[in-house]
Write an enzyme that holds these catalytic residues in place. Structure first.
Site, PDB file in Angstrom:
ATOM      1  N   ASP A  12       0.457  -1.227   0.002  1.00  0.00           N
ATOM      2  CA  ASP A  12       0.110  -0.214   0.335  1.00  0.00           C
ATOM      3  C   ASP A  12       1.218   1.241  -0.076  1.00  0.00           C
ATOM      4  O   ASP A  12       2.052   1.198   0.247  1.00  0.00           O
ATOM      5  CB  ASP A  12      -0.485   0.081   1.056  1.00  0.00           C
ATOM      6  N   HIS A  29       2.591   3.532  -8.899  1.00  0.00           N
ATOM      7  CA  HIS A  29       2.536   2.503  -9.479  1.00  0.00           C
ATOM      8  C   HIS A  29       2.955   1.729 -10.068  1.00  0.00           C
ATOM      9  O   HIS A  29       3.982   0.636  -9.504  1.00  0.00           O
ATOM     10  CB  HIS A  29       0.815   1.867  -9.989  1.00  0.00           C
ATOM     11  N   ARG A  63     -12.546   2.523  -7.907  1.00  0.00           N
ATOM     12  CA  ARG A  63     -11.393   3.552  -7.853  1.00  0.00           C
ATOM     13  C   ARG A  63     -11.533   4.081  -9.814  1.00  0.00           C
ATOM     14  O   ARG A  63     -12.437   3.057 -10.387  1.00  0.00           O
ATOM     15  CB  ARG A  63      -9.576   3.111  -8.115  1.00  0.00           C
ATOM     16  N   LEU A 122      10.366 -20.248  -5.826  1.00  0.00           N
ATOM     17  CA  LEU A 122       9.175 -19.588  -5.164  1.00  0.00           C
ATOM     18  C   LEU A 122       8.078 -19.825  -5.405  1.00  0.00           C
ATOM     19  O   LEU A 122       8.027 -20.019  -6.935  1.00  0.00           O
ATOM     20  CB  LEU A 122      10.123 -18.497  -5.188  1.00  0.00           C
ATOM     21  N   ARG A 178      -4.651  -1.699   8.892  1.00  0.00           N
ATOM     22  CA  ARG A 178      -5.734  -2.698   8.999  1.00  0.00           C
ATOM     23  C   ARG A 178      -5.805  -3.244   8.035  1.00  0.00           C
ATOM     24  O   ARG A 178      -4.600  -3.716   6.750  1.00  0.00           O
ATOM     25  CB  ARG A 178      -7.256  -1.542   8.537  1.00  0.00           C
ATOM     26  N   GLU A 191       2.004 -13.508  12.208  1.00  0.00           N
ATOM     27  CA  GLU A 191       2.740 -11.697  12.520  1.00  0.00           C
ATOM     28  C   GLU A 191       2.893 -10.951  12.154  1.00  0.00           C
ATOM     29  O   GLU A 191       3.264 -10.867  10.502  1.00  0.00           O
ATOM     30  CB  GLU A 191       4.602 -12.028  13.326  1.00  0.00           C
TER      31      GLU A 191
HETATM   32  C1  IPE Z   1      -5.063  -2.761  -0.069  1.00  0.00           C
HETATM   33  O1  IPE Z   1      -4.960  -1.116  -0.498  1.00  0.00           O
HETATM   34  C2  IPE Z   1      -5.511  -3.359  -1.176  1.00  0.00           C
HETATM   35  C3  IPE Z   1      -4.147  -3.312  -1.887  1.00  0.00           C
HETATM   36  C4  IPE Z   1      -2.520  -3.409  -1.711  1.00  0.00           C
HETATM   37  C5  IPE Z   1      -4.363  -4.666  -3.751  1.00  0.00           C
HETATM   38  P1  IPE Z   1      -6.117  -0.287  -0.643  1.00  0.00           P
HETATM   39  O2  IPE Z   1      -5.626   0.914  -0.550  1.00  0.00           O
HETATM   40  O3  IPE Z   1      -6.899  -0.934  -1.397  1.00  0.00           O
HETATM   41  O4  IPE Z   1      -6.694  -0.196   1.192  1.00  0.00           O
HETATM   42  P2  IPE Z   1      -8.217   1.008   1.601  1.00  0.00           P
HETATM   43  O5  IPE Z   1      -9.021   1.272   0.850  1.00  0.00           O
HETATM   44  O6  IPE Z   1      -7.332   2.319   2.165  1.00  0.00           O
HETATM   45  O7  IPE Z   1      -8.061   0.318   2.865  1.00  0.00           O
HETATM   46  C1  IPE Z   2      -1.887  -0.031  -3.359  1.00  0.00           C
HETATM   47  O1  IPE Z   2      -1.450   1.400  -3.149  1.00  0.00           O
HETATM   48  C2  IPE Z   2      -2.025  -0.573  -3.995  1.00  0.00           C
HETATM   49  C3  IPE Z   2      -3.222  -0.702  -4.935  1.00  0.00           C
HETATM   50  C4  IPE Z   2      -4.384  -0.693  -3.857  1.00  0.00           C
HETATM   51  C5  IPE Z   2      -3.388  -1.152  -6.209  1.00  0.00           C
HETATM   52  P1  IPE Z   2      -2.557   2.640  -3.641  1.00  0.00           P
HETATM   53  O2  IPE Z   2      -3.268   2.992  -4.419  1.00  0.00           O
HETATM   54  O3  IPE Z   2      -3.920   2.334  -2.594  1.00  0.00           O
HETATM   55  O4  IPE Z   2      -2.367   3.841  -2.259  1.00  0.00           O
HETATM   56  P2  IPE Z   2      -2.365   4.659  -1.624  1.00  0.00           P
HETATM   57  O5  IPE Z   2      -3.103   3.770  -0.318  1.00  0.00           O
HETATM   58  O6  IPE Z   2      -3.700   5.818  -2.151  1.00  0.00           O
HETATM   59  O7  IPE Z   2      -1.023   5.680  -1.519  1.00  0.00           O
HETATM   60 MG    MG Z   3      -3.787   2.722  -0.831  1.00  0.00          MG
END
Ligand code: IPE
Ligand code: IPE
Ligand code: MG
Length: 224
Positions: A12, A29, A63, A122, A178, A191
């Site tokens: 994330d 990304h 999104r 792996l 979360r 863990e």
């Molecule tokens: C969780 O991240 C999903 C991925 C990393 C693919 P999100 O950015 O979607 O999670 P929330 O919406 O903040 O909980």
């Molecule tokens: C996680 O990064 C990747 C995906 C959910 C695809 P985010 O795109 O959720 O990045 P933030 O949390 O908005 O910074």
């Molecule tokens: Mg995110």
């Protein structure tokens, strides 16, 4: 010292990284994909057999279309360019999640899985259109259809992660604490490490530190 068979990661923070550095979530990304490659290498170096990466959740469809398209294009190009290399490195790719994508992408995902299915070094479980609640409901429906008993073993055997041991470690980058519908059943005794850094900034050293810390933890599994 605890051995490590399986690491799961919620990658994330790409969007925030992109805004901070390039004024574009999508470029975050792209940068995040570089971290994926580094982490795969380190996972192999540490002789870990399973790596589960959360790439797209069932909720991520909320999104903007532009971001979703960018993410799937990135994935498509990654597989087209890298699957032979992953195969040469003896890496098995498995998609976990419901495969309802375009015919083109579904074909590419299936052929990538097939090409690497016999590899042993792996196993990478790539969570795509993955939602843990959906996965559990799906398992229960299979159990019902086949008139099986509802028990722990039958549920585990019918999850997308069947044949994968439960994760020893869950890492979530991006300074958020979360689970976001990830592996709710499988993480029962993992863990959990919440990492402040955004995914594109997460590096081998950070990963190594977590692996080392994990090794020293006393895991009770309910015992004393
Ligand atoms: C969780 O991240 C999903 C991925 C990393 C693919 P999100 O950015 O979607 O999670 P929330 O919406 O903040 O909980
Ligand atoms: C996680 O990064 C990747 C995906 C959910 C695809 P985010 O795109 O959720 O990045 P933030 O949390 O908005 O910074
Ligand atoms: Mg995110």
């Amino acid at each position: 010292m605890n051995s490590i068979k399986h690491v799961a990661i919620i990658m994330d923070g790409n969007g925030r990284w992109g805004i901070k550095h390039k004024k574009s979530r999508n470029l975050g990304h792209k940068e995040g994909l570089k971290t994926v490659e580094k982490i795969i290498k380190t996972t192999i170096k540490n002789k870990i057999k399973y790596l589960t990466l959360y790439a797209f959740s069932t909720e991520n469809w909320k999104r903007p279309k532009k971001e979703i398209n960018f993410l799937f294009n990135l994935l498509e190009n990654f597989l087209l360019n890298k699957i032979s290399d992953l195969n040469k490195q003896n890496i098995k790719l498995k998609i976990i999640g419901k495969k309802n994508f375009s015919i083109k992408l579904t074909k590419l995902l299936n052929s990538s899985e097939k090409k690497t299915s016999q590899n042993k070094r792996l196993q990478i479980n790539l969570a795509l259109n993955y939602g843990s609640k959906n996965e559990i409901i799906n398992a229960l429906n299979i159990i019902k259809k086949n008139k099986l008993k509802i028990n722990e073993s039958n549920i585990s055997k019918n999850l997308f992660t069947k044949n994968t041991p439960d994760p020893d470690i869950l890492i979530r980058t991006g300074n958020t604490k979360r689970l976001s519908n990830f592996l709710l059943w499988q993480l029962a005794y993992s863990e959990i490490f919440f990492e402040k850094k955004l995914w594109p900034d997460f590096n081998e050293k950070d990963y190594f530190k977590i692996l080392n810390n994990f090794k020293k933890i006393k895991r009770n599994f309910g015992n004393i």
